[in-house]
Design a protein around this motif. Structure first.
Motif, PDB file in Angstrom:
ATOM      1  N   CYS A  71       0.822  -1.204   0.000  1.00  0.00           N
ATOM      2  CA  CYS A  71       0.000   0.000   0.000  1.00  0.00           C
ATOM      3  C   CYS A  71       0.860   1.260   0.000  1.00  0.00           C
ATOM      4  CB  CYS A  71      -0.908   0.024   1.230  1.00  0.00           C
ATOM      5  SG  CYS A  71      -1.795  -1.513   1.519  1.00  0.00           S
ATOM      6  N   GLU A  72       2.131   1.144   0.380  1.00  0.00           N
ATOM      7  CA  GLU A  72       2.998   2.310   0.501  1.00  0.00           C
ATOM      8  C   GLU A  72       3.950   2.439  -0.674  1.00  0.00           C
ATOM      9  OE1 GLU A  72       4.806   1.499   4.213  1.00  0.00           O
ATOM     10  OE2 GLU A  72       3.027   2.006   5.392  1.00  0.00           O
ATOM     11  N   ARG A  86      -0.560   8.514  -4.535  1.00  0.00           N
ATOM     12  CA  ARG A  86      -1.763   7.922  -5.101  1.00  0.00           C
ATOM     13  C   ARG A  86      -2.992   8.445  -4.369  1.00  0.00           C
ATOM     14  NH1 ARG A  86      -2.173   1.556  -4.797  1.00  0.00           N
ATOM     15  NH2 ARG A  86      -2.238   2.092  -2.579  1.00  0.00           N
ATOM     16  N   ALA A  87      -4.034   8.750  -5.104  1.00  0.00           N
ATOM     17  CA  ALA A  87      -5.256   9.286  -4.504  1.00  0.00           C
ATOM     18  C   ALA A  87      -5.899   8.237  -3.609  1.00  0.00           C
ATOM     19  CB  ALA A  87      -6.233   9.706  -5.600  1.00  0.00           C
ATOM     20  N   GLU A  88      -6.415   8.680  -2.462  1.00  0.00           N
ATOM     21  CA  GLU A  88      -7.078   7.770  -1.537  1.00  0.00           C
ATOM     22  C   GLU A  88      -8.457   7.389  -2.069  1.00  0.00           C
ATOM     23  OE1 GLU A  88      -6.101   6.335   1.293  1.00  0.00           O
ATOM     24  OE2 GLU A  88      -4.090   7.145   1.004  1.00  0.00           O
ATOM     25  N   GLY A 118     -10.396   0.657   2.299  1.00  0.00           N
ATOM     26  CA  GLY A 118     -10.018   2.053   2.174  1.00  0.00           C
ATOM     27  C   GLY A 118      -9.119   2.303   0.978  1.00  0.00           C
ATOM     28  N   SER A 131     -12.376   5.979  -2.000  1.00  0.00           N
ATOM     29  CA  SER A 131     -13.467   6.138  -1.040  1.00  0.00           C
ATOM     30  C   SER A 131     -13.663   4.837  -0.273  1.00  0.00           C
ATOM     31  CB  SER A 131     -14.757   6.505  -1.766  1.00  0.00           C
ATOM     32  OG  SER A 131     -14.604   7.722  -2.470  1.00  0.00           O
ATOM     33  N   GLU A 138      -6.527  -2.626  11.418  1.00  0.00           N
ATOM     34  CA  GLU A 138      -6.330  -2.205  10.034  1.00  0.00           C
ATOM     35  C   GLU A 138      -5.262  -3.082   9.401  1.00  0.00           C
ATOM     36  OE1 GLU A 138      -5.009   1.769   7.447  1.00  0.00           O
ATOM     37  OE2 GLU A 138      -5.377   1.913   9.608  1.00  0.00           O
ATOM     38  N   ARG A 158      -4.438  -2.187  -1.014  1.00  0.00           N
ATOM     39  CA  ARG A 158      -5.289  -1.259  -0.265  1.00  0.00           C
ATOM     40  C   ARG A 158      -5.358  -1.675   1.200  1.00  0.00           C
ATOM     41  NH1 ARG A 158     -10.673  -0.252  -3.850  1.00  0.00           N
ATOM     42  NH2 ARG A 158     -11.019   1.266  -2.181  1.00  0.00           N
ATOM     43  N   HIS A 159      -5.922  -0.785   2.017  1.00  0.00           N
ATOM     44  CA  HIS A 159      -6.079  -1.066   3.447  1.00  0.00           C
ATOM     45  C   HIS A 159      -7.492  -1.563   3.718  1.00  0.00           C
ATOM     46  CE1 HIS A 159      -2.552   1.331   5.379  1.00  0.00           C
ATOM     47  NE2 HIS A 159      -2.164   0.675   4.299  1.00  0.00           N
ATOM     48  N   CYS A 166      -3.023  -4.134   5.797  1.00  0.00           N
ATOM     49  CA  CYS A 166      -2.567  -3.801   4.460  1.00  0.00           C
ATOM     50  C   CYS A 166      -2.659  -5.072   3.632  1.00  0.00           C
ATOM     51  CB  CYS A 166      -1.128  -3.295   4.491  1.00  0.00           C
ATOM     52  SG  CYS A 166      -0.433  -3.018   2.853  1.00  0.00           S
TER      53      CYS A 166
END
Length: 266
Positions: A12-13, A18-20, A266, A22, A205, A196-197, A207
């Protein structure tokens, strides 16, 4: 709870800027499981504490071969195939489950119902006799017992896809996941979740990493779960899904997950 240091990289990192996306409700936890001794049967849980190493107590011990390889369903640099491991199972007793930590020792349950502490030298002797080679049990040290990642997640949508392709029911227990999410649809929907998360309940949470590579263990008999051998599953996954099923995951934020918790992407 605060973000915790991970032992496994988080894809994810890997894409700064990168845009988050929804948040999206994708499922509900219907199964939680822990496998206190790697490659043995485990135990289903009503709730599970998660930390940097995954589910507390999960695969914290393993059966070791004479050459130091970790007992598994396959042979690699780290692992040694030891047939018959799935005829055994392991559990943490109620006291251990209430206070999980590095000092907890699982109980190994033999096919005849006897239970032996994993740290009892007699346990290794019994397993050696039962499985026909010198074996001993050892707690995890610097070499991790997990195959690929500390957490393994599957969805019921993917299970239904396998059932559709196979033409009969498939028991999710074959895949030895820590988390099973009830999710809508009939497809490998989690493929689109990679990188993604996933927030589960109010605390944990994850990853989400790549698909989980499968081996012959998915088709091995699991007497404790009432499952016989089935060589078709691995062949099917190789034909339709690059021998992968479910997702690898690492823990971003620890806490407790309970059956019934909602999962939000997320």
């Amino acid at each position: 709870m605060s973000t915790i240091r991970r032992l496994y990289s988080c894809p994810c990192e890997d894409a700064p800027g990168r845009a988050e996306p929804s948040p999206l409700l994708v499922g509900q936890v219907v199964e939680l499981a822990r496998y206190p001794v790697k490659s043995l049967g485990g135990e289903r849980l009503a709730y599970a504490p998660f930390a940097v190493g995954g589910v507390a107590g999960d695969r914290s011990w393993a059966v070791y071969a004479e050459d130091g390889g970790i007992g598994s369903g396959k042979t690699t640099r780290r692992f040694r195939r030891i047939d018959g491991l799935l005829s055994l199972r392991a559990r943490l007793d109620e006291t251990a489950a209430a206070a999980l930590g590095d000092g907890e020792v699982p109980l190994v349950v033999l096919p005849d119902g006897r239970e032996l502490r994993a740290d009892d030298p007699a346990a290794g002797q019994v397993l050696s006799t039962l499985l026909g080679q010198p074996l001993h049990l050892r707690r995890q040290s610097s070499v991790p017992h997990h195959d690929e990642a500390p957490v393994h997640l599957v969805t019921t949508a993917a299970v239904r896809k396998l059932e559709q392709l196979l033409g009969e029911s498939v028991d999710v227990a074959r895949f030895r996941a820590n988390i099973v999410l009830e999710a809508e649809g009939v497809d490998f929907i989690e493929d689109d979740w990679q990188g993604r998360h996933l927030t589960i309940g109010n605390q944990v949470e994850l990853c989400l990493g790549p698909g989980m590579p499968r081996c012959v263990m998915v088709g091995m008999p699991q007497p404790h779960a009432g499952l016989g051998p089935d060589v078709r599953l691995l062949k099917l996954l190789g034909h339709v899904h690059q021998v992968r099923f479910g997702l690898q995951a690492s823990v971003v934020r620890g806490g407790t997950v309970q059956r019934g918790d909602l999962a939000v992407l997320g």
